[in-house]
Design a protein around this motif. Structure first.
Motif, PDB file in Angstrom:
ATOM      1  N   ASN A 206       7.642  -4.659 -12.107  1.00 18.28           N
ATOM      2  CA  ASN A 206       8.945  -4.224 -11.601  1.00 18.28           C
ATOM      3  C   ASN A 206       9.381  -5.030 -10.382  1.00 18.28           C
ATOM      4  OD1 ASN A 206       9.009  -2.231 -13.539  1.00 18.28           O
ATOM      5  ND2 ASN A 206       8.384  -0.584 -12.160  1.00 18.28           N
ATOM      6  N   VAL A 207       8.406  -5.366  -9.510  1.00 20.52           N
ATOM      7  CA  VAL A 207       8.721  -6.169  -8.324  1.00 20.52           C
ATOM      8  C   VAL A 207       9.267  -7.521  -8.775  1.00 20.52           C
ATOM      9  CG1 VAL A 207       7.724  -7.444  -6.370  1.00 20.52           C
ATOM     10  CG2 VAL A 207       7.016  -5.086  -6.806  1.00 20.52           C
ATOM     11  N   ARG A 208       8.544  -8.174  -9.659  1.00 17.88           N
ATOM     12  CA  ARG A 208       8.919  -9.518 -10.106  1.00 17.88           C
ATOM     13  C   ARG A 208      10.221  -9.531 -10.904  1.00 17.88           C
ATOM     14  NH1 ARG A 208       3.348 -10.446 -11.285  1.00 17.88           N
ATOM     15  NH2 ARG A 208       3.788  -9.433 -13.262  1.00 17.88           N
ATOM     16  N   ASP A 209      10.344  -8.587 -11.848  1.00 17.72           N
ATOM     17  CA  ASP A 209      11.463  -8.649 -12.796  1.00 17.72           C
ATOM     18  C   ASP A 209      12.674  -7.871 -12.321  1.00 17.72           C
ATOM     19  OD1 ASP A 209       9.491  -9.762 -14.228  1.00 17.72           O
ATOM     20  OD2 ASP A 209       9.419  -8.245 -15.817  1.00 17.72           O
ATOM     21  N   ASP A 210      12.471  -6.989 -11.375  1.00 17.51           N
ATOM     22  CA  ASP A 210      13.518  -6.018 -11.134  1.00 17.51           C
ATOM     23  C   ASP A 210      13.994  -6.019  -9.679  1.00 17.51           C
ATOM     24  OD1 ASP A 210      15.220  -3.973 -11.462  1.00 17.51           O
ATOM     25  OD2 ASP A 210      13.751  -2.419 -11.928  1.00 17.51           O
TER      26      ASP A 210
ATOM     27  N   ALA B 154      12.610  -6.863  -6.517  1.00 21.77           N
ATOM     28  CA  ALA B 154      12.327  -7.790  -5.414  1.00 21.77           C
ATOM     29  C   ALA B 154      11.719  -9.096  -5.911  1.00 21.77           C
ATOM     30  CB  ALA B 154      11.415  -7.124  -4.383  1.00 21.77           C
ATOM     31  N   PRO B 155      12.476  -9.862  -6.703  1.00 19.11           N
ATOM     32  CA  PRO B 155      11.913 -11.094  -7.275  1.00 19.11           C
ATOM     33  C   PRO B 155      11.496 -12.117  -6.225  1.00 19.11           C
ATOM     34  CG  PRO B 155      14.270 -10.866  -7.771  1.00 19.11           C
ATOM     35  CD  PRO B 155      13.835  -9.590  -7.155  1.00 19.11           C
ATOM     36  N   ASP B 156      12.053 -12.032  -5.006  1.00 14.69           N
ATOM     37  CA  ASP B 156      11.719 -13.017  -3.976  1.00 14.69           C
ATOM     38  C   ASP B 156      10.577 -12.570  -3.066  1.00 14.69           C
ATOM     39  OD1 ASP B 156      13.718 -14.625  -4.924  1.00 14.69           O
ATOM     40  OD2 ASP B 156      15.244 -13.760  -3.574  1.00 14.69           O
ATOM     41  N   ALA B 157      10.087 -11.378  -3.245  1.00 18.09           N
ATOM     42  CA  ALA B 157       9.010 -10.885  -2.378  1.00 18.09           C
ATOM     43  C   ALA B 157       7.715 -11.633  -2.672  1.00 18.09           C
ATOM     44  CB  ALA B 157       8.805  -9.392  -2.613  1.00 18.09           C
ATOM     45  N   GLY B 158       6.863 -11.784  -1.644  1.00 22.65           N
ATOM     46  CA  GLY B 158       5.511 -12.297  -1.881  1.00 22.65           C
ATOM     47  C   GLY B 158       4.723 -11.201  -2.577  1.00 22.65           C
ATOM     48  N   LEU B 159       3.868 -11.579  -3.515  1.00 26.21           N
ATOM     49  CA  LEU B 159       3.130 -10.546  -4.249  1.00 26.21           C
ATOM     50  C   LEU B 159       1.677 -10.971  -4.460  1.00 26.21           C
ATOM     51  CD1 LEU B 159       3.211  -7.836  -5.811  1.00 26.21           C
ATOM     52  CD2 LEU B 159       3.892  -9.130  -7.839  1.00 26.21           C
ATOM     53  N   GLN B 160       0.759 -10.214  -3.866  1.00 24.67           N
ATOM     54  CA  GLN B 160      -0.671 -10.431  -4.129  1.00 24.67           C
ATOM     55  C   GLN B 160      -1.123  -9.405  -5.148  1.00 24.67           C
ATOM     56  OE1 GLN B 160      -3.034 -10.286  -0.563  1.00 24.67           O
ATOM     57  NE2 GLN B 160      -1.795 -11.831   0.473  1.00 24.67           N
ATOM     58  N   GLU B 161      -1.881  -9.849  -6.136  1.00 22.81           N
ATOM     59  CA  GLU B 161      -2.330  -8.903  -7.169  1.00 22.81           C
ATOM     60  C   GLU B 161      -3.852  -8.837  -7.219  1.00 22.81           C
ATOM     61  OE1 GLU B 161      -0.135  -9.093 -10.988  1.00 22.81           O
ATOM     62  OE2 GLU B 161       1.107 -10.545  -9.935  1.00 22.81           O
ATOM     63  N   PHE B 162      -4.352  -7.609  -7.283  1.00 21.32           N
ATOM     64  CA  PHE B 162      -5.786  -7.375  -7.382  1.00 21.32           C
ATOM     65  C   PHE B 162      -6.089  -6.568  -8.635  1.00 21.32           C
ATOM     66  CE2 PHE B 162      -5.193  -8.283  -2.889  1.00 21.32           C
ATOM     67  CZ  PHE B 162      -6.264  -9.109  -2.614  1.00 21.32           C
ATOM     68  N   GLY B 163      -7.376  -6.262  -8.843  1.00 25.39           N
ATOM     69  CA  GLY B 163      -7.775  -5.503 -10.025  1.00 25.39           C
ATOM     70  C   GLY B 163      -7.553  -4.011  -9.876  1.00 25.39           C
ATOM     71  N   GLY B 164      -7.544  -3.525  -8.612  1.00 26.10           N
ATOM     72  CA  GLY B 164      -7.356  -2.092  -8.356  1.00 26.10           C
ATOM     73  C   GLY B 164      -6.588  -1.895  -7.068  1.00 26.10           C
ATOM     74  N   TYR B 165      -5.918  -0.763  -6.952  1.00 29.32           N
ATOM     75  CA  TYR B 165      -5.062  -0.523  -5.784  1.00 29.32           C
ATOM     76  C   TYR B 165      -5.854  -0.382  -4.491  1.00 29.32           C
ATOM     77  CZ  TYR B 165      -1.556   0.057  -9.298  1.00 29.32           C
ATOM     78  OH  TYR B 165      -0.727  -0.188 -10.353  1.00 29.32           O
ATOM     79  N   SER B 166      -7.068   0.178  -4.591  1.00 28.97           N
ATOM     80  CA  SER B 166      -7.844   0.389  -3.364  1.00 28.97           C
ATOM     81  C   SER B 166      -8.126  -0.953  -2.676  1.00 28.97           C
ATOM     82  CB  SER B 166      -9.133   1.144  -3.663  1.00 28.97           C
ATOM     83  OG  SER B 166      -9.848   0.521  -4.688  1.00 28.97           O
ATOM     84  N   GLU B 167      -8.134  -2.039  -3.456  1.00 31.12           N
ATOM     85  CA  GLU B 167      -8.399  -3.361  -2.874  1.00 31.12           C
ATOM     86  C   GLU B 167      -7.260  -3.828  -1.977  1.00 31.12           C
ATOM     87  OE1 GLU B 167      -9.797  -6.133  -6.007  1.00 31.12           O
ATOM     88  OE2 GLU B 167     -10.243  -4.310  -7.126  1.00 31.12           O
ATOM     89  N   CYS B 168      -6.093  -3.216  -2.111  1.00 29.90           N
ATOM     90  CA  CYS B 168      -4.937  -3.596  -1.285  1.00 29.90           C
ATOM     91  C   CYS B 168      -4.971  -2.937   0.097  1.00 29.90           C
ATOM     92  CB  CYS B 168      -3.632  -3.182  -1.954  1.00 29.90           C
ATOM     93  SG  CYS B 168      -3.211  -4.104  -3.441  1.00 29.90           S
TER      94      CYS B 168
END
Ligand code: GLU
Length: 281
Positions: free
Chosen positions: A165-169, A171-185
């Motif tokens: 949703n961030v990418r496509d909807d 906030a396409p310009d936001a920086g986005l780090q992706e991990f395997g699970g939310y707790s890692e954020c």
């Protein structure tokens, strides 16, 4: 005399019917040699999250707790499985479709949003809950406008609707780090490596309420999407009707509301009403 005989016969027939009914319901709930669909007696493998407090969490003694876990246990019992027949397995967001397609799990209760794209590979029963995407931010920050998000660095999870949703909807310009699970954020949010963790508000509320995070984080309060949680099933599964009936019974009996209050009440999360079940055959 004749009349009496007839009524004795009728009474006998009624007694037989009652016995048969009682046996039937025993089988349905007792898990003995099971009814249809390979029910009781066999094992069932259920995919859940294990690092989402309030939803699916592994406890220090190796048990599992949370709303998704309670819904899974209720549905499994309705399908004829004993508690000891259930094997819970971690289902990371990006692995859910694969786990169902490969037969690694029989069903998934893991904050699993129903989407058209996912429904090409798997079936869903439900929905059984509605959440909304939001941001978890540091307690002294403010985000009041969706526009602001494009300026931020976010953290989310690979294979989630949240990242998509961030990418496509919104906030396409936001920086986005992706991990395997939310707790890692959460470490990145605390150390200011990222400005926000984004996913469903009900998940974020669970993290914010954890003792170790007391006073550190808060939800921005933006309602960025509707996330309808479904029960993931293999494509073409013949269990969808039974799972839907179990979900409806849990709602009608009040057990659904009890689970909502037990697991989300402590975090102060105000849940939506139980949704209408729409994923039918
Ligand atoms: N409900 C969203 C999803 O299914 C986000 C939470 C999750 O990753 O499980 O992608």
């Amino acid at each position: 005399m004749k009349i009496r005989k007839a009524s004795v016969l009728a009474a006998t027939a009624l007694a037989l019917t009652l016995t048969a009914t009682a046996c039937g319901s025993d089988d349905d709930n007792g898990g003995g040699n099971g009814g249809g669909n390979g029910g009781g007696g066999d094992k069932i493998t259920i995919g859940i999250k294990i690092d989402q407090p309030g939803l699916g969490l592994q406890t220090p003694d190796g048990g599992y707790e949370g709303f998704d876990v309670d819904v899974a246990r209720y549905v499994a019992a309705e399908l004829g499985y004993e508690e000891s027949d259930i094997e819970f397995k971690e289902s990371p967001s990006a692995e859910r479709e694969n786990m169902l397609v490969n037969g690694d799990v029989d069903m998934i209760f893991a904050t699993y949003s129903i989407t058209e794209e996912r429904a090409e590979r798997v079936d869903f029963a439900g929905p059984y809950f509605i959440a909304h995407q939001d941001l978890l931010i540091r307690a002294d920050d403010e985000v009041t406008d969706v526009e602001q998000i494009n300026e931020m660095t976010l953290c989310s999870v690979t294979g989630s609707t949240s990242a998509q949703n961030v990418r496509d909807d919104f906030a396409p310009d936001a920086g986005l780090q992706e991990f395997g699970g939310y707790s890692e954020c959460l470490t990145g949010l605390e150390s200011e490596a990222v400005d926000a963790l984004t996913t469903d508000d009900v998940i974020l509320a669970g993290y914010a309420a954890q003792d170790e995070h007391a006073g550190k984080f808060k939800l921005a309060g933006l309602n960025l999407s509707d996330e309808r949680y479904g029960v993931g099933l293999p494509k073409g599964s013949d269990l969808r009707d039974e799972v839907n009936a179990a979900l409806q019974k849990m709602i009608d009996e009040g057990a659904w509301q009890e689970a909502v209050e037990k697991h989300f009440g402590p975090a102060g999360y105000e849940a939506e009403e139980a949704p209408e079940i729409t994923e039918t055959n």
